[in-house]
Design an enzyme around this catalytic site. Structure first.
Site, PDB file in Angstrom:
ATOM      1  N   ASP A 129       0.819  -1.209   0.000  1.00  0.00           N
ATOM      2  CA  ASP A 129       0.000   0.000   0.000  1.00  0.00           C
ATOM      3  C   ASP A 129       0.856   1.262   0.000  1.00  0.00           C
ATOM      4  OD1 ASP A 129      -2.276  -1.518  -0.070  1.00  0.00           O
ATOM      5  OD2 ASP A 129      -2.806  -1.225   2.037  1.00  0.00           O
ATOM      6  N   GLY A 130       2.045   1.209   0.625  1.00  0.00           N
ATOM      7  CA  GLY A 130       2.912   2.382   0.646  1.00  0.00           C
ATOM      8  C   GLY A 130       3.342   2.815  -0.744  1.00  0.00           C
ATOM      9  N   ASN A 161      -3.780   8.542   2.605  1.00  0.00           N
ATOM     10  CA  ASN A 161      -4.158   7.826   3.826  1.00  0.00           C
ATOM     11  C   ASN A 161      -4.470   8.759   4.989  1.00  0.00           C
ATOM     12  OD1 ASN A 161      -4.434   5.112   3.354  1.00  0.00           O
ATOM     13  ND2 ASN A 161      -2.575   4.494   4.423  1.00  0.00           N
ATOM     14  N   ASP A 162      -3.448   9.472   5.467  1.00  0.00           N
ATOM     15  CA  ASP A 162      -3.650  10.215   6.705  1.00  0.00           C
ATOM     16  C   ASP A 162      -2.591  11.281   6.943  1.00  0.00           C
ATOM     17  OD1 ASP A 162      -1.409   8.699   7.618  1.00  0.00           O
ATOM     18  OD2 ASP A 162      -2.729   7.144   8.393  1.00  0.00           O
ATOM     19  N   ASP A 178      -1.183  11.722  22.896  1.00  0.00           N
ATOM     20  CA  ASP A 178       0.086  11.450  22.220  1.00  0.00           C
ATOM     21  C   ASP A 178       0.088  12.017  20.809  1.00  0.00           C
ATOM     22  OD1 ASP A 178       0.778  10.099  24.488  1.00  0.00           O
ATOM     23  OD2 ASP A 178       0.995   8.132  23.547  1.00  0.00           O
ATOM     24  N   GLN A 204       5.445   9.762   5.490  1.00  0.00           N
ATOM     25  CA  GLN A 204       6.675  10.218   4.847  1.00  0.00           C
ATOM     26  C   GLN A 204       7.569  10.939   5.853  1.00  0.00           C
ATOM     27  OE1 GLN A 204       7.435   9.482   1.295  1.00  0.00           O
ATOM     28  NE2 GLN A 204       5.953   8.045   2.135  1.00  0.00           N
TER      29      GLN A 204
END
Length: 280
Positions: free
Chosen positions: A59-60, A133-134, A163, A234
């Protein structure tokens, strides 16, 4: 379709062999093909001039291709060499059949929402990046709490100690957000998920918002000085107190070939064991 770029993940030995095989097959059909070697991080986006892109990785690798291809409206054909394959849903034995379907115009092309993070320090834009993704804002080291305020279309959602916070797309809801307790969202929905990471409150719960609005995260003073932002995992960028991170949907969607709803729910059942009862 006349030109294709094949993204080969260099950590997957098998992908190099398949890349050569696919290149040979495409050229037998009269389609010119180049191979780009991807090692997991790259600031180079070599996509202009190609009609479609094939990714051979997990997926990356798809995330990398999507970030570069979405603004150019280039479809991504993702062959799965990873563990989960929620995005890279074309399985290795099926690549030729699925590729023929795509080239003949019969494949499903799924449009996926992408997000952009813009860092404003004072009155200056210091950083901008897009992700499929996020976007994650967190302490640089584990087990460190940071403070921040979140607003949505200028309406405050509150001040939090945690966190960190994950702002995920529907596509990214099965990634880091899910492991932090966030809900799983059908990837065809145009939505954003806010999930706190180890919040210092029992009442803080994930929230799903329309992707049409703008989110803003402001970094507040805390004992932890080292705060970072990462987009799609990243290279991280350092944040300072009073920094504002503006998050909004990008005007262009990622175009993913063969990522059907059926494949998504099959992956959900088989890889996350979301099946109701054992061995269902």
């Amino acid at each position: 379709m006349k030109k294709c770029l094949i993204i080969v993940n260099t950590y997957k030995d098998e992908s190099k062999n398949m890349g050569a095989e696919i290149k040979q097959y495409l050229e037998s059909l009269g389609i010119f093909a180049d191979i780009f070697l991807y090692n997991g991080f790259s600031e180079q986006y070599p996509f202009p001039g190609y009609d479609f892109v094939i990714t051979l990785g997990g997926d990356g690798t798809v995330l990398f291709a999507s970030r570069g291809c979405a603004p150019l409206h280039i479809p991504v054909f993702p062959v799965n060499f990873g563990q989960f394959g929620f995005i890279a849903s074309v399985q290795k034995p099926d690549w030729k059949t699925e590729l023929d379907r795509f080239l003949s115009g019969k494949a499903v092309i799924s449009e996926r929402t992408m997000v952009q993070a813009e860092l404003v320090r004072g009155s200056t834009k210091r950083f901008s990046a897009t992700g499929l993704n996020d976007i994650v804002i967190s302490a640089k080291t584990a087990a460190r709490t940071i403070s921040f305020e979140v607003s949505y279309d200028d309406v405050s959602l509150g001040q939090f100690k945690a966190d960190g916070i994950i702002i995920a797309t529907a596509t990214g809801s099965t990634a880091y957000s899910a492991s932090a307790g966030g809900p799983i969202i059908d990837p065809n929905l145009d939505a954003l998920v806010l999930t706190l990471i180890n919040a210092f409150s029992l009442s803080s719960r994930p929230i799903v918002l329309s992707a049409k609005g703008e989110l803003c995260v402001t970094i507040l003073p805390s004992r932890t000085a080292d705060v970072i932002i990462t987009v799609d995992g990243q290279i991280p960028v350092d944040l300072h107190v009073d920094d504002m991170i503006k998050i909004r949907r990008t005007p262009d969607n990622a175009l993913l070939v063969g990522c059907t709803q059926k494949k998504f729910y099959n992956a959900l059942r088989s890889k996350l064991n979301w099946s109701g009862v054992p061995h269902a």
